[in-house]
Scaffold this motif. Structure first.
Motif, PDB file in Angstrom:
ATOM      1  N   THR A 143       0.808  -1.217   0.000  1.00 52.58           N
ATOM      2  CA  THR A 143       0.000   0.000   0.000  1.00 52.58           C
ATOM      3  C   THR A 143       0.844   1.272   0.000  1.00 52.58           C
ATOM      4  OG1 THR A 143      -0.219  -0.313   2.402  1.00 52.58           O
ATOM      5  CG2 THR A 143      -2.084  -0.986   1.008  1.00 52.58           C
ATOM      6  N   ASN A 144       2.035   1.192   0.565  1.00 52.73           N
ATOM      7  CA  ASN A 144       2.975   2.300   0.453  1.00 52.73           C
ATOM      8  C   ASN A 144       4.387   1.740   0.571  1.00 52.73           C
ATOM      9  OD1 ASN A 144       4.513   3.391   3.117  1.00 52.73           O
ATOM     10  ND2 ASN A 144       2.587   2.400   3.743  1.00 52.73           N
ATOM     11  N   TYR A 149       2.664   6.487  -1.644  1.00 53.18           N
ATOM     12  CA  TYR A 149       1.420   5.749  -1.843  1.00 53.18           C
ATOM     13  C   TYR A 149       1.146   5.564  -3.333  1.00 53.18           C
ATOM     14  CZ  TYR A 149       0.397   5.524   3.073  1.00 53.18           C
ATOM     15  OH  TYR A 149       0.463   5.198   4.404  1.00 53.18           O
ATOM     16  N   ASP A 196      -4.469   1.529   6.113  1.00 52.13           N
ATOM     17  CA  ASP A 196      -3.535   1.827   5.027  1.00 52.13           C
ATOM     18  C   ASP A 196      -4.085   1.329   3.691  1.00 52.13           C
ATOM     19  OD1 ASP A 196      -1.020   3.314   5.246  1.00 52.13           O
ATOM     20  OD2 ASP A 196      -0.230   1.718   3.964  1.00 52.13           O
ATOM     21  N   THR A 200      -4.539   3.956   0.565  1.00 52.19           N
ATOM     22  CA  THR A 200      -3.942   3.877  -0.769  1.00 52.19           C
ATOM     23  C   THR A 200      -5.002   3.757  -1.854  1.00 52.19           C
ATOM     24  OG1 THR A 200      -1.903   3.067  -1.785  1.00 52.19           O
ATOM     25  CG2 THR A 200      -3.540   1.392  -1.219  1.00 52.19           C
ATOM     26  N   ASP A 203      -6.204   7.149  -2.426  1.00 50.00           N
ATOM     27  CA  ASP A 203      -5.194   7.886  -3.188  1.00 50.00           C
ATOM     28  C   ASP A 203      -5.299   7.559  -4.679  1.00 50.00           C
ATOM     29  OD1 ASP A 203      -3.052   9.732  -3.166  1.00 50.00           O
ATOM     30  OD2 ASP A 203      -1.580   8.123  -3.282  1.00 50.00           O
TER      31      ASP A 203
END
Length: 342
Positions: A143-144, A149, A196, A200, A203
């Motif tokens: 996810t990052n 991200y 998370d 993401t 994002d």
């Protein structure tokens, strides 16, 4: 001993429905664990210890629970520990390890390839190798990575290539960079992973990545994490702050409905019903989270899935999720693979 098709059928004859496809299955190797520990991941994401894994133990679990095929992937903390060159080497190593396991056990294992993000050039090279040389079923993206991200504009070339290939993209959560304060000393998979994942995916929505690359087939883990609860809130903020999102383009809820969601984790009695308030049943996939979820936990999880109420029109969860997986991953059903031109 090599497991023949007859042996598999014999092992799973007492299980309802067809042999399951497990899209959320992990593996570790001694070399991977050694390199992760050397990079400071002695207690990965705050859990007490690294799990053990072998193909033999995994196959025993699969046979016991009627799982026909498992798609292997590397879980958190991924393969990038701060050095691009080392990450490229580790991604290549684990992908070739997974491809070898799949080749040694035809029909039982596939794999999602790891990419050395946020190194874009390294990721593009590994996409080519993984798909064209190793026969990967898709890719796994954390996810990052070090706070980058997936909606970050620097990753656009990677998503453009994955979209061109109509690739399956399996998302997997990892710790956010602020975990020292936000996790409150608890293991990060308990709460941080769930948020998370939502972070993401949000994002990707806000950056327009999913809309720009409709060929992407994204699998969101753990019943969507917090997304079923946050979907309307995300949608409202997108319309408020991204006016173009309201000019004929699909809104956040519509885009979320196009994604796929695995049922790893405590799917029942609450998470799957919440997810079905957002997506149709044809978007759900089975996931065990083995080997990070121990074998006895997988046994209990699959028993709860078998006992859970089934959506209207479905015979059982096994048939439903396996049919969904075969549409997404036609190789597993013996059908021709999709091409970028389709």
């Amino acid at each position: 001993m090599t497991r023949t098709a007859e042996h598999i059928a014999e092992q799973t004859a007492d299980q309802p429905g067809p042999g399951l496809v497990d899209v959320h299955a992990h593996f570790v190797t001694d070399s991977y664990v050694r390199q992760a520990r050397a990079a400071g991941h002695e207690l990965p994401d705050g859990v007490p210890a690294w799990p053990a894994w072998s193909a033999e133990a995994h196959l025993e679990l699969m046979d016991r629970n009627g799982i026909r095929t498992s798609l292997l992937s590397v879980s958190s903390p991924g393969v990038h520990f701060g050095d691009d060159a080392a990450a490229r080497g580790l991604a290549r190593e684990v992908n070739e390890d997974a491809a070898r396991v799949a080749a040694e056990h035809p029909g039982r294992f596939g794999f999602f390839a790891s990419l050395p993000l946020p190194d874009v050039d390294g990721a593009l090279a590994e996409i080519t190798h993984a798909f064209d040389e190793l026969g990967a079923d898709g890719v796994v993206l954390e996810t990052n990575t070090h706070g980058v991200y997936l909606g970050d504009e620097r990753l656009e070339p990677v998503f453009a290539e994955l979209g061109r290939r109509r690739a399956v993209v399996f998302l997997h959560p990892t710790s956010p960079v602020c975990w020292e304060r936000s996790a409150l000393g608890r293991p990060r998979p308990m709460v941080e992973f769930i948020f998370d994942t939502a972070r993401t995916v949000t994002d990707l929505l806000m950056a327009g990545t999913l809309e720009r690359h409709p060929g992407l087939e994204v699998i969101v883990p753990h019943c969507g994490g917090a997304l079923p609860v946050l979907a309307d809130r995300i949608n409202g903020f997108m319309k408020l702050f991204l006016p173009a999102a309201g000019s004929g383009a699909p809104d956040a809820v519509e885009q979320l409905r196009r994604l796929h969601y695995d049922m790893a984790g405590p799917a029942f009695p609450r998470q799957v019903p919440a997810l079905l308030g957002l997506v149709e049943p044809d978007r759900l996939l089975y996931g065990s989270d083995y080997c990070w979820t121990p074998a006895h936990g997988v046994d209990a999880h699959i028993a709860s899935v078998d006992a859970a109420p089934v959506p209207t029109g479905a015979a059982d969860w096994r048939s439903l999720t396996t049919a969904n997986a075969h549409r997404l991953l036609p190789r597993l059903a013996g059908r021709p693979l999709r091409t970028p031109e389709e």
